[in-house]
Design a protein around this motif. Structure first.
Motif, short mmCIF file in Angstrom:
data_model
loop_
_atom_site.label_atom_id
_atom_site.label_comp_id
_atom_site.label_asym_id
_atom_site.label_seq_id
_atom_site.Cartn_x
_atom_site.Cartn_y
_atom_site.Cartn_z
N ILE A 9 0.83 -1.21 0.00
CA ILE A 9 0.00 0.00 0.00
C ILE A 9 0.86 1.25 0.00
CG2 ILE A 9 -1.66 1.33 1.40
CD1 ILE A 9 -2.89 -1.33 2.27
N GLY A 10 1.97 1.24 0.74
CA GLY A 10 2.78 2.45 0.88
C GLY A 10 3.90 2.58 -0.10
N ALA A 11 3.98 1.68 -1.07
CA ALA A 11 5.12 1.70 -2.01
C ALA A 11 5.24 3.05 -2.70
CB ALA A 11 4.94 0.59 -3.05
N GLY A 12 6.41 3.67 -2.56
CA GLY A 12 6.70 4.93 -3.23
C GLY A 12 6.13 6.16 -2.56
N LEU A 13 5.45 6.01 -1.44
CA LEU A 13 4.82 7.15 -0.77
C LEU A 13 5.67 7.59 0.43
CD1 LEU A 13 1.11 5.98 -0.85
CD2 LEU A 13 2.19 7.72 -2.29
N PRO A 14 5.95 8.90 0.58
CA PRO A 14 6.81 9.37 1.68
C PRO A 14 6.33 8.97 3.06
CG PRO A 14 6.53 11.09 0.04
CD PRO A 14 5.59 9.98 -0.35
N VAL A 15 5.01 8.90 3.28
CA VAL A 15 4.50 8.55 4.61
C VAL A 15 4.97 7.16 5.03
CG1 VAL A 15 2.40 8.02 5.92
CG2 VAL A 15 2.54 10.11 4.57
N ALA A 16 5.19 6.27 4.06
CA ALA A 16 5.60 4.91 4.38
C ALA A 16 6.92 4.90 5.14
CB ALA A 16 5.70 4.07 3.11
N GLY A 17 7.77 5.89 4.91
CA GLY A 17 9.05 5.94 5.61
C GLY A 17 8.93 6.35 7.06
N ALA A 18 7.73 6.80 7.48
CA ALA A 18 7.54 7.25 8.86
C ALA A 18 6.65 6.29 9.65
CB ALA A 18 6.91 8.65 8.87
N MET A 19 6.50 5.05 9.16
CA MET A 19 5.57 4.12 9.82
C MET A 19 5.95 3.84 11.27
SD MET A 19 4.39 1.28 7.04
CE MET A 19 3.77 1.74 5.42
N GLN A 20 7.23 3.69 11.54
CA GLN A 20 7.62 3.39 12.92
C GLN A 20 7.34 4.58 13.85
OE1 GLN A 20 8.65 0.31 14.08
NE2 GLN A 20 8.13 1.35 15.98
N GLU A 21 7.63 5.78 13.35
CA GLU A 21 7.35 6.98 14.16
C GLU A 21 5.85 7.12 14.42
OE1 GLU A 21 8.15 11.83 14.06
OE2 GLU A 21 8.70 10.57 12.34
N LEU A 22 5.05 6.83 13.42
CA LEU A 22 3.60 6.90 13.57
C LEU A 22 3.09 5.83 14.53
CD1 LEU A 22 2.71 7.51 9.82
CD2 LEU A 22 2.34 9.14 11.68
N THR A 23 3.65 4.64 14.43
CA THR A 23 3.26 3.56 15.34
C THR A 23 3.58 3.92 16.78
OG1 THR A 23 3.64 1.91 13.59
CG2 THR A 23 3.56 1.11 15.86
N ASP A 24 4.77 4.48 17.01
CA ASP A 24 5.16 4.89 18.36
C ASP A 24 4.24 5.97 18.89
OD1 ASP A 24 7.24 3.10 18.15
OD2 ASP A 24 8.75 4.63 17.70
N ALA A 25 3.88 6.96 18.04
CA ALA A 25 3.01 8.05 18.48
C ALA A 25 1.61 7.55 18.79
CB ALA A 25 2.96 9.13 17.41
N ALA A 26 1.15 6.53 18.06
CA ALA A 26 -0.19 5.98 18.29
C ALA A 26 -0.33 5.40 19.68
CB ALA A 26 -0.52 4.93 17.24
N ALA A 27 0.78 4.98 20.28
CA ALA A 27 0.73 4.39 21.62
C ALA A 27 0.28 5.41 22.65
CB ALA A 27 2.10 3.83 21.99
N ALA A 28 0.42 6.70 22.35
CA ALA A 28 -0.01 7.75 23.29
C ALA A 28 -1.52 7.92 23.31
CB ALA A 28 0.65 9.08 22.93
N GLY A 29 -2.25 7.33 22.36
CA GLY A 29 -3.71 7.38 22.35
C GLY A 29 -4.29 8.45 21.46
N ALA A 30 -3.48 9.43 21.06
CA ALA A 30 -3.96 10.48 20.14
C ALA A 30 -2.75 11.10 19.46
CB ALA A 30 -4.73 11.55 20.89
#
Length: 824
Positions: A9-30
């Motif tokens: 799904i994320g092939a070639g899209l810049p957001v795909a490179g931030a998946m780990q950062e997004l996953t970590d931030a999601a742990a905060a609940g918002a």
């Protein structure tokens, strides 16, 4: 449980490179995610969130076409059928199932789900996309979800945008901010203004549309790419499409706006297949930020927006065409560089661009808040009290919305929803339309008839001569544009409103309109006139030649501001209405129909009384009746409010007391009362009421002791200090005293006018009001002519007195002019 293939799904899209950062931030609940257009946040982040949580993930998009487009794209990338792991829901259409893990929907759909299920059972994450657009529904969702998170800490809430005040939203949600940079493709900006401008008094100029068609066709042929053109509304989109097709016959020219069928919208937003002709998509703002039109490398921007504006004085709200914000034109230009280098042509000058507002006003600041007010009331926060909102709504707009809901009997006097109000709040249609639909079925006994009226007025159908009945005939016959769309909406509304056992009554469309907008029940102002007075107090005229001419009563749906002959001097034109009988108007008016008793004094001082029946601002009858003893006081109060306090006899004592009270209020404030005209007129019953009840049928205002009446305003127990704080007289040497002259002018000090000889031997500089205010001495000659003015007697004796003595002792030799005035 289905898991999305994020690599595919994320092939070639810049957001795909931030998946780990997004996953970590999601742990905060918002979290609040900032990512430029074209980075793939709408494509990648929702399935990422769905993989993180156990239950269903809901994703809002601001428009129906964007909902379907986003759902279709994610499903395609996932390799699944739409309605399976990825589904969507918009008004009147749903493709979702028990296996759906990721559901796209509009903010309005989610609002109604929250009202039905405030804890969102079975939902583990909510993603709000494009929150920068500041739609009213999105703003309400932010506040409501912030409250849901207080009791559901497991609910993950994500707000996404390309441009956003991230700090404000993060504070509202208690969220972590994740900013995803993106390498920008090259973007060339050109300006191609039209010589005559873009707008005139009727809206978008026709010659500007001609100009726009020429520069679009020319630029597309030179660049040999797909193009996207931005215009403010559906009418302008259709007009430009008509102009472009003969100028670019080798190109497929497609419109994109909210009035099109879903299939036509999806056709415009789908990518061009190999071998297909190049495209020009002509769109309203719905393509500005919430969806990508694949293949576009050229954007042509008219630089215009259609925005809500409310005229509170006339109780009218509508869409107006204005210059877009600079934030919007940046978003639009970015469409050309999402997938590679692109060009944006702005059909306005750089000077016009510099004058554009930085950003558009949020809807909550300018819109009619009736729908929002019912949502907030059903949520348990009437008027927004206690609801954390990004921006507080204007108090006047909230007050008007709450009054409207009470008049529609959707809320009670406590502003809490009635049973009807609760049902209306959860219906997938506007508040007025839903109320008209449900109550219209009861009145007409025919769900289909009520639904047809509501479907006609809630869409952008144009009625010749403002005649709704004529429009309905054209829609039923298929002659009117949009008839198919109207028929589908009528079917949907009929299913929502069907009432078993109902019997047709023969009532007409005017009944439905009056149920939706009782404040727009209107009566003709005079025989032969095309001007009408609405119950709200607004005057408006029928268009010239309207088939409704001659109707005594109308139920009006739409009114627009206008000038000149078309408005017949009223300042407004009726755009959609239906006939209504007088008896029916009174039955449907609800709380607007009242009977009151009015009283006044005639020129000779007699009390006149009338029984008046009104429908809002419309007087139905006014009948003279015999006055009662209890009418006398209100008649005098009314005359005083109309003609002023000068009708009373103000004695010196009354004037002096008023001036003393004015000084104390100015120096000390409450509880000492204000006694200016406005304050005294507002408090007339309090201080003058007891004197009025004693008046007879021919009242004698001159007999009222105004000074005694004013004393009723004195605060207790502070009143006991009146003579200490603001004494009537000032003691002088030798046991005498002088009157203190007060004034109601806050800039003027209290004055003691006294002969100079009366102060010989005195070394005083008196101050009153607990030492706050100095007394000003006007020193007089023996003949009581002014000699000097001072508030510091000691300084006067030490200086100016000697010059006064030199001039006066020869003129008044019999009076004392001692060399040492303090010696007496």
């Amino acid at each position: 449980m289905h898991r999305f293939d994020l690599t595919a799904i994320g092939a070639g899209l810049p957001v795909a490179g931030a998946m780990q950062e997004l996953t970590d931030a999601a742990a905060a609940g918002a979290m609040v995610v900032l990512a430029p257009p074209g980075t793939g946040k709408t494509t990648v982040l929702p399935p990422l969130i769905a993989n993180i949580v156990a239950g269903r993930t809901l994703v809002t998009q601001p428009r129906r076409v964007a909902v379907r487009s986003a759902a279709r794209r994610v499903a395609d990338l996932d390799g699944s059928d739409l309605g399976g792991p990825v589904g969507f829901t918009v008004r009147g259409q749903r493709q979702a199932s028990a296996e759906t893990r990721l559901e796209m929907l509009t903010p309005g759909v989610l609002l109604r789900r929250l009202l039905a299920d405030p804890l969102l059972d079975g939902v583990d994450a909510v993603v709000l996309d494009e929150v920068h657009e500041r739609s009213l529904d999105q703003d309400l969702l932010l506040g409501m979800l912030a409250q849901v998170r207080e009791v559901r800490e497991d609910l993950l809430v994500v707000a996404m945008s390309a441009t956003l005040d991230a700090g404000a939203v993060a504070e509202l949600l208690g969220a972590q901010v994740v900013e995803i940079p993106s390498p920008l493709h090259a973007l060339t900006i050109e300006h191609a203004p039209a010589p005559a401008g873009r707008l005139d008094e009727r809206g978008v100029r026709r010659d500007f549309l001609d100009h726009l068609a020429r520069i679009t066709a020319d630029a597309r042929s030179r660049q040999d790419t797909d193009a996207l053109v931005f215009l403010p509304g559906a009418h302008e989109v259709d007009e430009l499409v008509r102009r472009l097709r003969p100028l670019a016959p080798e190109v497929e020219v497609l419109p994109l706006h909210g009035r099109l069928p879903a299939a036509a919208q999806d056709r415009a937003t789908a990518g061009r297949r190999p071998g297909e002709a190049p495209r020009i998509v002509v769109s309203t703002a719905l393509a500005e930020s919430s969806l990508t039109v694949p293949g576009v490398r050229l954007v042509v921007d008219a630089g215009l927006s259609r925005e809500v504006r409310r005229d509170r004085g006339r109780d009218m709200a509508g869409l107006v065409t204005v210059s877009a914000s600079r934030e919007s034109i940046v978003q639009r230009a970015g469409r050309a560089a999402r997938q590679g280098p692109g060009t944006a042509i702005r059909a306005f000058s750089e000077t016009d661009e510099a004058r554009m507002p930085a950003r558009a006003l949020p809807q909550i600041a300018v819109a009619d808040l009736t729908d929002a007010a019912l949502t907030m009331a059903a949520w348990g926060t009437p008027g927004g009290d206690g609801l954390p909102l990004w921006d507080a709504p204007p108090p006047a707009s909230v007050a008007q919305a709450l009054r409207t809901l009470r008049h529609l009997e959707l809320t009670g006097e406590d502003d809490r929803p009635t049973p009807l109000g609760l049902r209306v709040a959860r219906m997938p249609v506007g508040v007025r339309e839903a109320r008209a639909l449900l109550e219209g079925v009861r009145e007409l006994g025919d769900a289909r008839a009520a639904a047809e009226v509501v479907a006609a007025v809630s869409d952008d159908h144009r009625a010749q001569g403002a005649d709704l009945e004529s429009l309905l005939r054209d829609l039923r016959s298929g002659r009117s544009p949009g008839a198919d769309r109207w028929r589908r909406e009528s079917d949907r509304l009929t299913r929502l409103a069907e009432l078993p056992g109902a019997r047709p009554t023969g009532a007409g469309p005017g009944t439905v309109l009056a149920l939706a907008r009782p404040e727009r029940i209107a009566r003709r102002v005079a025989e032969g006139s095309r001007s009408y007075l609405l119950a709200s107090g607004t005057r408006a005229a029928l268009p010239e030649g309207s088939g409704l001419a001659g109707q005594e009563w109308l139920a009006v749906w739409e009114v627009q501001r206008a000038q000149g002959r078309s408005a017949d001097g009223t300042g407004a034109v009726i755009r959609l209405a239906a006939p209504l009988g007088e008896e029916e108007a009174q039955l449907l008016a609800g709380p607007l129909l009242t009977a009151t008793r009015t009283v006044e004094l005639d020129a000779s001082g007699r009390v006149l009384a009338r029984e008046v029946r009104v429908l809002g601002a419309i007087t139905l009858s006014s009948t003279p009746v015999a006055p009662r003893p209890e009418d006398i006081g209100p008649a005098i109060l009314q005359q005083l409010r109309t003609q002023g306090l000068s009708l009373l006899t103000w004695s010196d004592a009354a004037l002096a007391l008023r001036a003393r009270l004015a000084l104390l209020h100015g120096a000390l404030g409450a509880p000492w009362p204000a006694v200016d005209d406005e304050a005294l007129l507002a408090a007339l019953p309090q201080w003058l009421g007891p004197d009025l009840t004693a008046q007879r049928a021919r009242p004698r205002l001159a007999a009222i002791d105004v000074a005694s009446a004013l004393r009723r305003l004195l605060p207790w127990p502070e009143a006991s200090r009146l003579d200490t704080l603001a004494p009537e007289r000032l003691p002088l040497p030798g046991g005498r005293s002088a009157r203190i002259a007060y004034t109601t002018d806050a800039e003027q000090r209290p004055v003691v006018a006294v002969k100079l000889q009366d102060l010989l031997g005195a070394d005083i500089s008196p101050r009153i009001v607990d030492g706050r205010i100095p007394v000003l001495f006007h020193l007089l000659s023996p003949a009581r002519r002014p000699l000097a003015i001072t508030e510091d007697l000691a300084s006067f004796w030490a200086g100016p007195y000697q010059q006064v003595r030199k001039e006066m002792r020869g003129r008044y030799p019999k009076h004392a002019w001692p060399e040492d005035p303090l010696a007496g």
